[in-house]
Design a protein around this motif. Structure first.
Motif, PDB file in Angstrom:
ATOM      1  N   LEU A 217      67.912  15.147  91.330  1.00 49.81           N
ATOM      2  CA  LEU A 217      67.739  16.508  90.800  1.00 49.81           C
ATOM      3  C   LEU A 217      68.485  17.498  91.699  1.00 49.81           C
ATOM      4  O   LEU A 217      68.281  17.522  92.913  1.00 49.81           O
ATOM      5  CB  LEU A 217      66.237  16.814  90.751  1.00 49.81           C
ATOM      6  CG  LEU A 217      65.740  18.205  90.431  1.00 49.81           C
ATOM      7  CD1 LEU A 217      66.285  18.682  89.085  1.00 49.81           C
ATOM      8  CD2 LEU A 217      64.217  18.206  90.375  1.00 49.81           C
ATOM      9  N   ILE A 218      69.353  18.303  91.096  1.00 49.96           N
ATOM     10  CA  ILE A 218      70.115  19.285  91.874  1.00 49.96           C
ATOM     11  C   ILE A 218      69.499  20.680  91.667  1.00 49.96           C
ATOM     12  O   ILE A 218      69.210  21.067  90.531  1.00 49.96           O
ATOM     13  CB  ILE A 218      71.593  19.296  91.423  1.00 49.96           C
ATOM     14  CG1 ILE A 218      72.195  17.909  91.662  1.00 49.96           C
ATOM     15  CG2 ILE A 218      72.387  20.348  92.183  1.00 49.96           C
ATOM     16  CD1 ILE A 218      73.632  17.785  91.233  1.00 49.96           C
ATOM     17  N   HIS A 219      69.296  21.376  92.776  1.00 50.09           N
ATOM     18  CA  HIS A 219      68.642  22.700  92.696  1.00 50.09           C
ATOM     19  C   HIS A 219      69.650  23.829  92.939  1.00 50.09           C
ATOM     20  O   HIS A 219      70.342  23.833  93.955  1.00 50.09           O
ATOM     21  CB  HIS A 219      67.553  22.807  93.770  1.00 50.09           C
ATOM     22  CG  HIS A 219      66.462  21.788  93.626  1.00 50.09           C
ATOM     23  ND1 HIS A 219      65.258  22.058  93.034  1.00 50.09           N
ATOM     24  CD2 HIS A 219      66.408  20.483  94.003  1.00 50.09           C
ATOM     25  CE1 HIS A 219      64.499  20.975  93.048  1.00 50.09           C
ATOM     26  NE2 HIS A 219      65.180  20.004  93.637  1.00 50.09           N
ATOM     27  N   TYR A 220      69.697  24.772  92.006  1.00 55.47           N
ATOM     28  CA  TYR A 220      70.565  25.943  92.171  1.00 55.47           C
ATOM     29  C   TYR A 220      69.732  27.222  92.139  1.00 55.47           C
ATOM     30  O   TYR A 220      68.637  27.244  91.571  1.00 55.47           O
ATOM     31  CB  TYR A 220      71.568  26.031  91.011  1.00 55.47           C
ATOM     32  CG  TYR A 220      72.667  24.992  91.049  1.00 55.47           C
ATOM     33  CD1 TYR A 220      73.700  25.077  91.972  1.00 55.47           C
ATOM     34  CD2 TYR A 220      72.675  23.950  90.126  1.00 55.47           C
ATOM     35  CE1 TYR A 220      74.726  24.128  91.984  1.00 55.47           C
ATOM     36  CE2 TYR A 220      73.696  23.005  90.129  1.00 55.47           C
ATOM     37  CZ  TYR A 220      74.711  23.093  91.057  1.00 55.47           C
ATOM     38  OH  TYR A 220      75.718  22.166  91.070  1.00 55.47           O
ATOM     39  N   VAL A 221      70.305  28.279  92.702  1.00 56.32           N
ATOM     40  CA  VAL A 221      69.638  29.578  92.645  1.00 56.32           C
ATOM     41  C   VAL A 221      70.631  30.656  92.211  1.00 56.32           C
ATOM     42  O   VAL A 221      71.830  30.566  92.507  1.00 56.32           O
ATOM     43  CB  VAL A 221      69.014  29.943  94.028  1.00 56.32           C
ATOM     44  CG1 VAL A 221      70.093  30.059  95.105  1.00 56.32           C
ATOM     45  CG2 VAL A 221      68.228  31.247  93.965  1.00 56.32           C
ATOM     46  N   GLY A 362      61.141  21.309 101.637  1.00 62.10           N
ATOM     47  CA  GLY A 362      62.501  21.018 102.092  1.00 62.10           C
ATOM     48  C   GLY A 362      63.542  21.175 101.005  1.00 62.10           C
ATOM     49  O   GLY A 362      64.620  20.585 101.074  1.00 62.10           O
ATOM     50  N   ILE A 363      63.218  21.946  99.976  1.00 67.16           N
ATOM     51  CA  ILE A 363      64.193  22.162  98.894  1.00 67.16           C
ATOM     52  C   ILE A 363      64.937  23.469  99.179  1.00 67.16           C
ATOM     53  O   ILE A 363      64.316  24.530  99.285  1.00 67.16           O
ATOM     54  CB  ILE A 363      63.481  22.251  97.524  1.00 67.16           C
ATOM     55  CG1 ILE A 363      62.769  20.934  97.206  1.00 67.16           C
ATOM     56  CG2 ILE A 363      64.476  22.613  96.420  1.00 67.16           C
ATOM     57  CD1 ILE A 363      61.896  20.986  95.963  1.00 67.16           C
ATOM     58  N   ASN A 364      66.244  23.374  99.310  1.00 68.38           N
ATOM     59  CA  ASN A 364      67.054  24.560  99.596  1.00 68.38           C
ATOM     60  C   ASN A 364      68.123  24.716  98.537  1.00 68.38           C
ATOM     61  O   ASN A 364      69.239  24.223  98.699  1.00 68.38           O
ATOM     62  CB  ASN A 364      67.702  24.425 100.976  1.00 68.38           C
ATOM     63  CG  ASN A 364      66.645  24.319 102.061  1.00 68.38           C
ATOM     64  OD1 ASN A 364      65.895  25.264 102.299  1.00 68.38           O
ATOM     65  ND2 ASN A 364      66.548  23.158 102.681  1.00 68.38           N
ATOM     66  N   PRO A 365      67.781  25.369  97.421  1.00 65.40           N
ATOM     67  CA  PRO A 365      68.757  25.488  96.345  1.00 65.40           C
ATOM     68  C   PRO A 365      70.015  26.208  96.822  1.00 65.40           C
ATOM     69  O   PRO A 365      69.961  27.070  97.713  1.00 65.40           O
ATOM     70  CB  PRO A 365      68.033  26.338  95.298  1.00 65.40           C
ATOM     71  CG  PRO A 365      66.582  26.194  95.626  1.00 65.40           C
ATOM     72  CD  PRO A 365      66.522  26.042  97.113  1.00 65.40           C
ATOM     73  N   ARG A 381      76.801  22.912  99.543  1.00 69.25           N
ATOM     74  CA  ARG A 381      76.609  21.756  98.675  1.00 69.25           C
ATOM     75  C   ARG A 381      75.309  21.895  97.918  1.00 69.25           C
ATOM     76  O   ARG A 381      74.331  22.406  98.470  1.00 69.25           O
ATOM     77  CB  ARG A 381      76.542  20.485  99.527  1.00 69.25           C
ATOM     78  CG  ARG A 381      77.853  19.731  99.575  1.00 69.25           C
ATOM     79  CD  ARG A 381      77.699  18.436 100.321  1.00 69.25           C
ATOM     80  NE  ARG A 381      77.114  18.617 101.630  1.00 69.25           N
ATOM     81  CZ  ARG A 381      75.975  18.059 102.014  1.00 69.25           C
ATOM     82  NH1 ARG A 381      75.314  17.287 101.207  1.00 69.25           N
ATOM     83  NH2 ARG A 381      75.501  18.260 103.221  1.00 69.25           N
ATOM     84  N   PRO A 382      75.247  21.391  96.684  1.00 64.30           N
ATOM     85  CA  PRO A 382      73.983  21.482  95.980  1.00 64.30           C
ATOM     86  C   PRO A 382      72.903  20.653  96.665  1.00 64.30           C
ATOM     87  O   PRO A 382      73.194  19.586  97.207  1.00 64.30           O
ATOM     88  CB  PRO A 382      74.276  20.894  94.590  1.00 64.30           C
ATOM     89  CG  PRO A 382      75.663  20.434  94.591  1.00 64.30           C
ATOM     90  CD  PRO A 382      76.297  20.769  95.895  1.00 64.30           C
ATOM     91  N   HIS A 383      71.656  21.182  96.670  1.00 60.73           N
ATOM     92  CA  HIS A 383      70.569  20.440  97.279  1.00 60.73           C
ATOM     93  C   HIS A 383      70.065  19.377  96.330  1.00 60.73           C
ATOM     94  O   HIS A 383      69.809  19.620  95.179  1.00 60.73           O
ATOM     95  CB  HIS A 383      69.404  21.377  97.612  1.00 60.73           C
ATOM     96  CG  HIS A 383      68.205  20.620  98.120  1.00 60.73           C
ATOM     97  ND1 HIS A 383      68.049  20.343  99.438  1.00 60.73           N
ATOM     98  CD2 HIS A 383      67.180  20.035  97.465  1.00 60.73           C
ATOM     99  CE1 HIS A 383      66.954  19.638  99.589  1.00 60.73           C
ATOM    100  NE2 HIS A 383      66.405  19.427  98.398  1.00 60.73           N
ATOM    101  N   ARG A 384      69.908  18.161  96.841  1.00 60.80           N
ATOM    102  CA  ARG A 384      69.297  17.107  96.041  1.00 60.80           C
ATOM    103  C   ARG A 384      67.892  16.871  96.558  1.00 60.80           C
ATOM    104  O   ARG A 384      67.658  16.864  97.753  1.00 60.80           O
ATOM    105  CB  ARG A 384      70.116  15.822  96.129  1.00 60.80           C
ATOM    106  CG  ARG A 384      71.365  15.925  95.273  1.00 60.80           C
ATOM    107  CD  ARG A 384      72.129  14.638  95.284  1.00 60.80           C
ATOM    108  NE  ARG A 384      73.340  14.805  94.513  1.00 60.80           N
ATOM    109  CZ  ARG A 384      73.448  14.468  93.230  1.00 60.80           C
ATOM    110  NH1 ARG A 384      72.435  13.953  92.587  1.00 60.80           N
ATOM    111  NH2 ARG A 384      74.585  14.651  92.608  1.00 60.80           N
ATOM    112  N   GLY A 385      66.981  16.645  95.626  1.00 58.48           N
ATOM    113  CA  GLY A 385      65.548  16.537  95.858  1.00 58.48           C
ATOM    114  C   GLY A 385      65.068  16.144  97.233  1.00 58.48           C
ATOM    115  O   GLY A 385      64.486  16.941  97.916  1.00 58.48           O
TER     116      GLY A 385
END
Ligand code: AMP
Length: 390
Positions: A217-221, A362-365, A381-385
């Motif tokens: 899962l990739i997290h963006y903001v 520890g999720i840093n979008p 870089r995109p954060h992965r889970g």
């Protein structure tokens, strides 16, 4: 890689064959752990990652444990929401019905006479939300003497929704010795107390310690002003790579307003919230599962446990009010190892919870490509889970 087979875990040939036809060839890690314990009659407390196959981990052995010659309720499964109850029923029916057991679901907002008639005709696995079940226990007759196992699913959500006393009451109605399986993402004190009261020597299975969601899962903001949220969302929904998206808002009113503003611009958009009639909610969920709806705008009612294959994007139009909710919302995508993208629109007032998501999970979008904050130095870089913050 997932390996092994269900027969090694104690599942009989007939059921293993049905599971194989359904596409369940190998048990998932939680299934490997729980199936032998459940078949052994143990009480269990399970803290499992969302999308780990935890429904089937419980449902497969319970189906096998049913004595087909006894036409009474032998398993009772309590879930906090109607959507989860229906989803549980779907999973149980998919292999339970061909195996020859009768599952059924009851929940508030549906014709009670139909529920009562079906219960009279013989149900072996009953999935229920607490309110309707208590109504039937109080005002009608429900045979629970042959009940062998009770499942309490999403116990911490039950607590949040104010159902924990109802669960306590239902539990106290079952006087004979029985097996109890309790699933909960977290274990706050009232859940621990409930477990302590009813469960003896329960085996504790913890698969989601410090969980931050699936690694695929990739997290963006997108950092934005409140007034530009609609524009940002329209930009996101216009993207080509969205197969299906769930857009989360924090209130029912917001869901409706947003739907109104989007319905002319985008086709295949609909909305769902807890204040809507159950029939309509079910219809919308069915259409979403059948891919007839591309985007559903909703509240946290869809944040927990809901499993829809093919959801590629989770969009937080409103950033959630708790960091746990962030994990649950975004867990609706990237299920069972699939890919998924979570995009959150974050305003200044969301700063505290946004920070907590990072600190606690520890999720840093990273900044969504093309959004204003993209040049932010942290956005490389995109954060992965699961990769933890240093
Ligand atoms: P859950 O975590 O219970 O929401 O399950 C997530 C999804 O995984 C559901 O769509 C299940 O039908 C599916 N699933 C569960 N167990 C297996 C398995 N052993 N093999 C393949 N798919 C599975």
């Amino acid at each position: 890689m997932i390996e092994g087979n269900f027969k090694d875990l104690g599942i009989n040939d007939e059921l293993a064959e049905i599971l194989k036809k359904k596409g369940f060839e190998h048990p998932t890690p939680i299934q490997k752990q729980t199936i032998p314990l459940i078949l052994d009659g143990k009480d269990l407390i399970g803290q499992a990652e969302t999308g780990s196959g935890k429904t089937a981990a419980c449902a497969i052995p319970l189906v096998q444990q049913v004595d087909k010659s006894v036409n009474d309720i032998q398993t009772l499964i309590l879930t906090p929401t109607r959507e989860l109850a229906l989803q549980y029923l779907d999973e149980v029916s998919s292999f339970g019905t061909p195996y020859g057991v009768t599952p059924f679901v009851i929940y508030g907002g549906f014709n009670k006479d139909i529920h009562l008639a079906k219960l009279k005709s013989g149900v072996q696995i009953l999935v229920a939300t607490p309110g309707r079940l208590i109504d039937i226990i109080y005002n009608h007759y429900l045979a629970l003497e042959n009940l062998k196992t009770m499942v309490i699913d999403e116990a911490d959500e039950m607590l949040k929704m104010g159902f924990i006393e109802d669960v306590d009451f239902i539990k106290s109605c079952i006087v004979q010795k029985h097996q109890t399986l309790l699933f909960s993402a977290t274990m706050p004190p009232p859940i621990k107390r409930l477990a302590g009261k009813y469960m003896k020597d329960a085996v504790h299975i913890k698969l989601n310690a410090d969980q931050s969601g699936p690694s695929s899962l990739i997290h963006y903001v997108i950092h934005a002003e409140s007034r530009s949220k609609d524009r940002q969302l329209s930009m996101l929904l216009a993207q080509k790579d969205i197969t299906q998206a769930i857009v989360f808002c924090n209130t029912r009113t917001r869901v409706k307003t947003l739907y109104k503003s989007l319905q002319d611009k985008f086709r295949d958009v609909d909305y769902l919230h807890g204040g809507m009639e159950q029939n309509l909610r079910t219809r919308i969920m069915d259409k979403f599962r059948a891919k007839k709806i591309k985007v559903v705008i909703t509240t946290d009612v869809m944040a927990r446990g809901i499993d829809v294959r093919g959801v590629s994007h989770i969009i937080n139009y409103d950033f959630p009010k708790t960091s746990e909710s962030y994990v649950h919302r975004t867990g609706r995508t990237a299920r069972l190892g699939g890919e998924g993208t979570a995009i959150s629109i974050v305003t200044r007032s969301d700063a505290d919870i946004y920070k907590e998501v990072s600190e606690k999970y520890g999720i840093n979008p990273v900044a969504f490509p093309g959004s204003a904050a993209e040049d932010d130095s942290s956005a490389s870089r995109p954060h992965r889970g699961r990769s933890r913050k240093k």
